[in-house]
Design an enzyme around this catalytic site. Structure first.
Site, short mmCIF file in Angstrom:
data_model
loop_
_atom_site.label_atom_id
_atom_site.label_comp_id
_atom_site.label_asym_id
_atom_site.label_seq_id
_atom_site.Cartn_x
_atom_site.Cartn_y
_atom_site.Cartn_z
N GLY A 178 0.84 -1.20 0.00
CA GLY A 178 0.00 0.00 0.00
C GLY A 178 0.87 1.24 0.00
O GLY A 178 2.07 1.17 0.32
N GLN B 12 2.75 9.91 1.91
CA GLN B 12 4.13 9.38 1.89
C GLN B 12 4.95 9.90 0.72
O GLN B 12 6.17 9.81 0.74
CB GLN B 12 4.10 7.84 1.84
CG GLN B 12 3.56 7.22 3.12
CD GLN B 12 3.44 5.73 2.98
OE1 GLN B 12 2.47 5.23 2.40
NE2 GLN B 12 4.43 5.00 3.46
N CYS C 125 6.33 -0.34 7.30
CA CYS C 125 5.94 0.86 6.56
C CYS C 125 7.10 1.30 5.69
O CYS C 125 8.25 1.32 6.15
CB CYS C 125 5.56 1.97 7.54
SG CYS C 125 5.03 3.49 6.73
N LEU C 126 6.80 1.65 4.45
CA LEU C 126 7.85 2.11 3.53
C LEU C 126 8.49 3.40 4.03
O LEU C 126 9.62 3.71 3.64
CB LEU C 126 7.26 2.32 2.13
CG LEU C 126 6.74 1.03 1.46
CD1 LEU C 126 6.03 1.37 0.16
CD2 LEU C 126 7.88 0.05 1.21
N HIS D 35 -4.02 1.22 7.93
CA HIS D 35 -2.66 1.78 7.95
C HIS D 35 -2.56 2.98 6.98
O HIS D 35 -2.02 4.04 7.34
CB HIS D 35 -1.67 0.66 7.59
CG HIS D 35 -0.24 1.06 7.46
ND1 HIS D 35 0.74 0.60 8.32
CD2 HIS D 35 0.40 1.85 6.57
CE1 HIS D 35 1.90 1.12 7.96
NE2 HIS D 35 1.74 1.87 6.89
N GLU D 36 -3.11 2.81 5.78
CA GLU D 36 -3.04 3.89 4.78
C GLU D 36 -3.93 5.07 5.18
O GLU D 36 -3.55 6.22 5.00
CB GLU D 36 -3.44 3.39 3.39
CG GLU D 36 -2.66 2.21 2.84
CD GLU D 36 -1.17 2.31 2.97
OE1 GLU D 36 -0.63 3.43 3.04
OE2 GLU D 36 -0.51 1.27 3.04
N HIS E 241 -2.16 7.22 7.55
CA HIS E 241 -1.21 8.13 6.89
C HIS E 241 -1.92 9.42 6.45
O HIS E 241 -1.37 10.52 6.61
CB HIS E 241 -0.59 7.47 5.66
CG HIS E 241 0.60 6.59 5.93
ND1 HIS E 241 1.73 7.02 6.56
CD2 HIS E 241 0.83 5.29 5.61
CE1 HIS E 241 2.62 6.03 6.62
NE2 HIS E 241 2.09 4.96 6.06
O1 GNR Z 1 4.16 -2.67 2.47
C1 GNR Z 1 3.57 -2.54 3.53
N1 GNR Z 1 3.30 -3.65 4.27
C2 GNR Z 1 2.49 -3.64 5.40
C3 GNR Z 1 2.52 -4.75 6.22
C4 GNR Z 1 1.71 -4.81 7.33
C5 GNR Z 1 0.86 -3.77 7.62
C6 GNR Z 1 0.82 -2.65 6.81
C7 GNR Z 1 1.63 -2.58 5.69
S1 GNR Z 1 1.56 -1.19 4.66
C8 GNR Z 1 3.18 -1.20 4.00
C9 GNR Z 1 3.34 -0.13 2.93
C10 GNR Z 1 3.18 1.23 3.56
O2 GNR Z 1 4.00 1.77 4.25
N2 GNR Z 1 2.04 1.83 3.37
O3 GNR Z 1 1.80 3.02 3.95
NI NI Z 2 3.00 3.09 5.73
#
Ligand code: GNR
Ligand code: NI
Length: 167
Positions: A46, A51, A91-92, A133-134, A137
């Protein structure tokens, strides 16, 4: 198509609250395409516009095994939640850090698609976690903010040290 640079925690711009997308036009469709390319290349499941330093409510997600189910959610809203789950998140924007976070196990989401039309999505497990999670953000929240201050400070120190080595 273009790869976009991803902001790294603790960049203060990650705490910007995204504004709703006013019109789903070619600018938004181009941004969504570039975000998808950036997400697949990372690789991640995601990516939120926050980001890539664009503070509009747009996320791309592909939590499928074979990377065949790209979802684009514009102005997403959670309509309902069910259950609880705990899982490791990454998270990236916080590379190399994996920590357990508590989330709703199922969510029903309403969003606009790339055609500007509303649709609803029922998500569970990893897809539901990723949507939450997104959406965090877009509110300026990074997953590490669910952790204790001690852990947050340790993560900041670890990332700062790594940045010194790579610089
Ligand atoms: O790539 C991602 N893997 C992930 C694994 C577990 C819970 C959430 C994520 S999201 C993350 C990519 C990211 O940072 N999205 O904002
Ligand atoms: Ni993230």
């Amino acid at each position: 198509m273009a790869l976009l640079p991803i902001l790294r925690y603790p960049d203060p711009r990650l705490h910007t609250k995204a504004k709703p997308v006013a019109v789903v036009d070619d600018r938004i469709r181009q941004l969504a395409a570039d975000m998808a390319e950036t997400m697949y290349e990372a690789p991640g499941i995601g990516l939120a516009a926050t980001q890539v330093n664009v503070h509009e409510q747009l996320i791309v997600i592909d939590a499928s095994e074979d990377k065949s189910k790209l979802l684009t959610l514009i102005n997403p809203e959670i309509l309902a939640r069910e259950g609880e789950c705990e899982g490791e998140e990454g998270c990236l924007s916080v590379p190399g850090i994996y920590e357990t976070v508590k989330r709703s196990r199922k969510v029903r989401v309403r969003a606009l698609g790339l055609d500007g039309r509303p649709f609803e999505l029922d998500a569970e497990d990893i897809l539901a976690v990723c949507v939450q999670h997104e959406m965090d953000h877009l509110q300026g929240k990074v997953f590490v903010e669910y952790l204790s201050m001690l852990k947050q400070n340790r993560i900041k120190a670890k990332l700062a040290k790594k940045a010194r080595i790579t610089a």
